[in-house]
Enzyme design. Structure first.
Site, PDB file in Angstrom:
ATOM      1  N   ASP A 164     -99.203 -60.979  34.985  1.00  0.00           N
ATOM      2  CA  ASP A 164    -100.509 -61.070  34.316  1.00  0.00           C
ATOM      3  C   ASP A 164    -100.651 -59.915  33.316  1.00  0.00           C
ATOM      4  OD1 ASP A 164    -103.191 -61.704  33.804  1.00  0.00           O
ATOM      5  OD2 ASP A 164    -103.925 -60.661  35.593  1.00  0.00           O
TER       6      ASP A 164
HETATM    7  C1  SPV Z   1    -107.965 -62.050  37.676  1.00  0.00           C
HETATM    8  O1  SPV Z   1    -108.164 -62.650  38.743  1.00  0.00           O
HETATM    9  O2  SPV Z   1    -107.179 -62.449  36.811  1.00  0.00           O
HETATM   10  C2  SPV Z   1    -108.660 -60.785  37.405  1.00  0.00           C
HETATM   11  C3  SPV Z   1    -109.088 -59.935  38.533  1.00  0.00           C
HETATM   12  O3  SPV Z   1    -108.808 -60.459  36.247  1.00  0.00           O
HETATM   13  S1  SPV Z   1    -107.851 -58.744  38.779  1.00  0.00           S
HETATM   14  O4  SPV Z   1    -106.660 -59.426  39.320  1.00  0.00           O
HETATM   15  O5  SPV Z   1    -108.358 -57.767  39.738  1.00  0.00           O
HETATM   16  O6  SPV Z   1    -107.518 -58.102  37.497  1.00  0.00           O
HETATM   17 MG    MG Z   2    -107.593 -61.517  34.902  1.00  0.00          MG
END
Ligand code: SPV
Ligand code: MG
Length: 273
Positions: free
Chosen positions: A46
């Site tokens: 991510d």
């Molecule tokens: C997501 O779920 O993509 C978020 C929350 O942005 S976190 O994983 O804490 O960044």
């Molecule tokens: Mg996120």
């Protein structure tokens, strides 16, 4: 919903099926998680590798199959104010109820990555939020601003001053994110704009119950990634069992739903067969 006294329970989805399960389980809203979609759709980290158009397609698929509202995690808005405005328009047309924009510098890192974290200036984030607000056609589409100040080590006071600036720029609600409960609680106790709903993401303080979040001043809680993480554990265990025992039925050593139930979940009864 966020302005009502009861805590808005929001669960994280990574696709249309998980969004539908969240809706069917009675949650108030779905959080379409960038972490979830990056992990599930692309099996990638991510870190802004996922394109906004990919996330937007999943948002459209999910919205089409749920009744409750969906909040799209539009991350940093994928660029400057022009990108943020474009994203707001695209996701609103996909049918989302709310758009979240955060103050991570592009390319952002998931909040649970330690390295490479940086925030954009407050001025740039304000420009992105006001551009997004102007781009939204519908007055009822909720614009959520999320500061990563506490995640990035900039502290609670910086998170508060940024959040105030984000409200001044047009945010309707705020996500107050940190990896621990103490700074979030500190933020909530110092926050003075009581008409602005505050939403927590208790991934890093998962045993703080909703009642405590509510008592401390939270209007919403996002259980951002638990569905995906239990799905990963379940898929892994079942794969291990089938491989080891050499039979499809070995998957039944774990919780499994019957085929007829899957048909029901996706709404077979709504079609003519
Ligand atoms: C997501 O779920 O993509 C978020 C929350 O942005 S976190 O994983 O804490 O960044
Ligand atoms: Mg996120």
């Amino acid at each position: 919903m966020l302005s009502a006294p009861a805590l808005t329970q929001i669960a994280g989805a990574h696709d249309a099926l998980s969004a539908r399960l969240i809706d069917q389980a009675g949650f108030d809203a779905v959080w379409l998680s960038s972490f979830g979609v990056s992990t599930s759709l692309r099996a990638m980290p991510d870190i802004n590798l996922l394109a906004q158009s990919e996330l937007c397609s999943v948002a459209r698929y999910a919205v089409a199959r749920i009744k409750c509202p969906l909040i799209a995690d539009c991350e940093d808005g994928y660029g400057d104010m022009n990108n943020a405005a474009h994203v707001a328009r695209e996701f609103e047309r996909a049918g989302v109820a709310a758009i979240s924009l955060d103050d991570n510098l592009y390319p952002k890192r998931n909040s649970f990555h330690d390295v490479g974290r940086a925030l954009v200036s407050t001025d740039l984030m304000q420009a992105k939020l006001s551009a997004a607000r102007r781009a939204l056609d519908l007055a009822e589409t909720v614009l959520i601003a999320r500061t990563e100040a506490m995640v990035s080590g900039a502290g609670v006071d910086e998170a508060i001053s940024r959040s105030e600036a984000y409200v001044a720029a047009g945010a309707d609600a705020l996500i107050v994110h940190a990896r621990e409960w103490a700074p979030v609680r500190d933020f909530l106790s110092k926050w003075t704009l009581s008409s602005i709903p505050l939403i927590a993401i208790p991934t890093g303080y998962e045993n703080v119950p909703d009642a405590e979040l509510t008592a401390a001043g939270c209007s919403g809680a996002v259980y951002a990634n638990q569905c995906l993480r239990v799905a990963i554990a379940s898929m892994r265990q079942s794969l291990e069992d089938m491989r080891k025992w050499g039979a499809a039925g070995a998957a039944r050593r774990n919780a499994i739903v019957e085929m007829a139930e899957v048909h029901r979940i996706v709404g077979i009864d709504d079609y003519q067969l």
